[in-house]
Write a protein that holds these residues in place. Sequence first.
Motif, mmCIF file in Angstrom:
data_model
loop_
_atom_site.group_PDB
_atom_site.id
_atom_site.type_symbol
_atom_site.label_atom_id
_atom_site.label_comp_id
_atom_site.label_asym_id
_atom_site.label_seq_id
_atom_site.Cartn_x
_atom_site.Cartn_y
_atom_site.Cartn_z
ATOM 1 N N GLY A 1 0.810 -1.224 0.000
ATOM 2 C CA GLY A 1 0.000 0.000 0.000
ATOM 3 C C GLY A 1 0.840 1.270 0.000
ATOM 4 O O GLY A 1 0.295 2.372 -0.002
ATOM 5 N N ASN B 1 -1.659 5.187 0.597
ATOM 6 C CA ASN B 1 -2.829 4.320 0.721
ATOM 7 C C ASN B 1 -2.939 3.681 2.102
ATOM 8 O O ASN B 1 -4.044 3.455 2.590
ATOM 9 C CB ASN B 1 -2.842 3.258 -0.383
ATOM 10 C CG ASN B 1 -3.424 3.835 -1.665
ATOM 11 O OD1 ASN B 1 -4.291 4.711 -1.626
ATOM 12 N ND2 ASN B 1 -2.947 3.377 -2.804
ATOM 13 N N ARG B 2 -1.812 3.438 2.753
ATOM 14 C CA ARG B 2 -1.909 2.883 4.114
ATOM 15 C C ARG B 2 -2.614 3.884 5.025
ATOM 16 O O ARG B 2 -3.464 3.520 5.838
ATOM 17 C CB ARG B 2 -0.510 2.573 4.681
ATOM 18 C CG ARG B 2 0.148 1.386 4.038
ATOM 19 C CD ARG B 2 1.431 1.025 4.784
ATOM 20 N NE ARG B 2 1.161 0.272 5.996
ATOM 21 C CZ ARG B 2 0.997 -1.035 6.028
ATOM 22 N NH1 ARG B 2 1.080 -1.755 4.940
ATOM 23 N NH2 ARG B 2 0.749 -1.650 7.177
ATOM 24 N N GLN C 1 -4.591 6.372 4.021
ATOM 25 C CA GLN C 1 -5.973 6.514 3.551
ATOM 26 C C GLN C 1 -6.852 5.368 4.077
ATOM 27 O O GLN C 1 -7.975 5.581 4.530
ATOM 28 C CB GLN C 1 -5.971 6.521 2.017
ATOM 29 C CG GLN C 1 -7.348 6.540 1.413
ATOM 30 C CD GLN C 1 -7.334 6.901 -0.062
ATOM 31 O OE1 GLN C 1 -8.032 7.809 -0.433
ATOM 32 N NE2 GLN C 1 -6.586 6.196 -0.870
ATOM 33 N N TYR C 2 -6.313 4.142 4.055
ATOM 34 C CA TYR C 2 -7.122 2.998 4.481
ATOM 35 C C TYR C 2 -7.267 2.947 5.996
ATOM 36 O O TYR C 2 -8.276 2.446 6.513
ATOM 37 C CB TYR C 2 -6.535 1.684 3.940
ATOM 38 C CG TYR C 2 -6.503 1.638 2.412
ATOM 39 C CD1 TYR C 2 -7.366 2.431 1.651
ATOM 40 C CD2 TYR C 2 -5.609 0.824 1.737
ATOM 41 C CE1 TYR C 2 -7.327 2.409 0.268
ATOM 42 C CE2 TYR C 2 -5.569 0.796 0.348
ATOM 43 C CZ TYR C 2 -6.431 1.598 -0.380
ATOM 44 O OH TYR C 2 -6.385 1.580 -1.751
ATOM 45 N N PHE D 1 -10.091 5.118 6.490
ATOM 46 C CA PHE D 1 -11.303 4.462 6.012
ATOM 47 C C PHE D 1 -11.774 3.379 7.002
ATOM 48 O O PHE D 1 -12.964 3.246 7.287
ATOM 49 C CB PHE D 1 -11.015 3.850 4.630
ATOM 50 C CG PHE D 1 -12.264 3.557 3.858
ATOM 51 C CD1 PHE D 1 -13.020 4.586 3.322
ATOM 52 C CD2 PHE D 1 -12.702 2.260 3.676
ATOM 53 C CE1 PHE D 1 -14.181 4.332 2.620
ATOM 54 C CE2 PHE D 1 -13.865 1.988 2.982
ATOM 55 C CZ PHE D 1 -14.600 3.026 2.448
ATOM 56 N N LYS D 2 -10.825 2.658 7.542
ATOM 57 C CA LYS D 2 -11.153 1.560 8.487
ATOM 58 C C LYS D 2 -11.878 2.107 9.721
ATOM 59 O O LYS D 2 -12.929 1.599 10.118
ATOM 60 C CB LYS D 2 -9.842 0.880 8.900
ATOM 61 C CG LYS D 2 -9.931 -0.077 10.054
ATOM 62 C CD LYS D 2 -8.550 -0.714 10.273
ATOM 63 C CE LYS D 2 -8.481 -1.464 11.569
ATOM 64 N NZ LYS D 2 -8.050 -0.630 12.689
ATOM 65 N N TRP E 1 -15.411 3.562 8.854
ATOM 66 C CA TRP E 1 -16.386 2.471 8.696
ATOM 67 C C TRP E 1 -16.887 2.016 10.065
ATOM 68 O O TRP E 1 -18.078 1.866 10.310
ATOM 69 C CB TRP E 1 -15.677 1.312 7.964
ATOM 70 C CG TRP E 1 -16.555 0.161 7.633
ATOM 71 C CD1 TRP E 1 -16.948 -0.851 8.474
ATOM 72 C CD2 TRP E 1 -17.176 -0.105 6.374
ATOM 73 N NE1 TRP E 1 -17.754 -1.728 7.820
ATOM 74 C CE2 TRP E 1 -17.903 -1.299 6.525
ATOM 75 C CE3 TRP E 1 -17.175 0.542 5.142
ATOM 76 C CZ2 TRP E 1 -18.635 -1.855 5.478
ATOM 77 C CZ3 TRP E 1 -17.895 -0.024 4.110
ATOM 78 C CH2 TRP E 1 -18.612 -1.203 4.268
ATOM 79 N N PRO F 1 -9.951 -4.771 11.405
ATOM 80 C CA PRO F 1 -10.828 -4.257 10.343
ATOM 81 C C PRO F 1 -12.076 -5.107 10.182
ATOM 82 O O PRO F 1 -12.058 -6.306 10.410
ATOM 83 C CB PRO F 1 -9.958 -4.355 9.086
ATOM 84 C CG PRO F 1 -8.804 -5.209 9.436
ATOM 85 C CD PRO F 1 -8.640 -5.181 10.917
ATOM 86 N N PHE G 1 -15.869 -5.278 4.565
ATOM 87 C CA PHE G 1 -16.505 -4.213 3.800
ATOM 88 C C PHE G 1 -17.712 -4.769 3.081
ATOM 89 O O PHE G 1 -17.661 -5.066 1.878
ATOM 90 C CB PHE G 1 -15.524 -3.623 2.777
ATOM 91 C CG PHE G 1 -14.522 -2.677 3.363
ATOM 92 C CD1 PHE G 1 -14.597 -2.292 4.694
ATOM 93 C CD2 PHE G 1 -13.512 -2.151 2.582
ATOM 94 C CE1 PHE G 1 -13.674 -1.419 5.241
ATOM 95 C CE2 PHE G 1 -12.579 -1.274 3.121
ATOM 96 C CZ PHE G 1 -12.664 -0.906 4.454
#
Length: 318
Positions: free
Chosen positions: A191, A195-196, A198-199, A202-203, A206, A268, A271
């Motif tokens: 990632g 992206n790490r 960003q995720y 996101f995690k 959520w 996590p 999704f």
Amino acid sequence: MAAKREKVGIIGSGLIGRSWSMLFAAADYDVCLYDIDEKQLSGAVQDIQKQLALLDKQGLLRGQLSADQQFKNISTTSDLSQCVENADYIQECVPERIELKTAVYSRIDPIIKDTCILASSASALLPSKLAANIQHKNRFIVVHPTNPPFYAPLVELVPSPWADSDIVPTTKSIMEKIRQVPVILKKEIDGFVLNRIQYAIFKESWRLIKDGVISVEGLDKVMSAGLGRRYAFMGPIETAYLNADGMYSYAERYAEMIQGIMATFREPDQFGGETLDQIQAEMEQLVPMDTLQERRKWRDRRLAALAQLQKKLNEEDI
Ligand SMILES: NC(=O)c1ccc[n+]([C@@H]2O[C@H](COP(=O)([O-])OP(=O)(O)OC[C@H]3O[C@@H](n4cnc5c(N)ncnc54)[C@H](O)[C@@H]3O)[C@@H](O)[C@H]2O)c1
């Protein structure tokens, strides 16, 4: 005699290949754009001309050349050898599938100059996997752009483990020359960094929606009206540094609280399921599905306005 212009080969003329072509053309490189699909290539040429005109209108055209001169710096070819022959730098922009990318590398490996830098725009594929079987693995690096590259100039540089010692400094100076903002990863990781992070956001987003803590609208406002305001100018580390009197003071004041909250983070979630239905339904209330195109234009206008502001602030050193 005028100095010979350096040649850049761009492989793949989709969203990212087009942007790279424009960025290199603005810095007066001799750009040769290739695609396996000729229709895609002719569409790219039309789109590039339109995008250059728009950047010109917004005052965001880079470098000293006119939009027309920049456009003329880009040639196209449907012959891969022609694209990479004698290139000083190659930026591969084919879809994110390892078998597609490695098939391209094995075709160009025997043709490229030994001094050429072979860069991939890969978003997540690791350089050690992408370059494992090529002869020029010592010339390979991932140069991961952020989308849209003109308005979000960050690029992550992730060299192959076999990269020659000049690869990172030379790629960094090329990126600076085309006015992107390079950051160097000292080693590869899934990632990469953007992206790490960003995720990770996101995690937790959520999880907070799933647990009924906040609505989708509220969650997104936390970023757009809160954290994101600062993050447009500085990252989380400088934010912390300024929020106290340096890092020691930040740790002294907040470490216990932060660690206590971090201890409540969980693994996590999947999704999918009811949370996915809930998020889609709440988003549809805010941005109906038949207005996505309009909303993307709205986003791009704001990104362009922010880029204009950033340019002005940098020029005036505010
Ligand atoms: N789109 C983004 O937001 C983004 C951001 C950063 C990095 N990237 C990465 O950039 C790369 C390209 O992504 P994109 O969004 O431009 O994809 P895209 O689908 O828009 O474009 C891919 C292009 O590659 C062409 N192509 C396919 N096979 C080919 C081949 N063998 N030889 C030459 N051309 C070929 C296709 O015809 C198409 O024009 C991917 O690795 C992607 O992960 C994308």
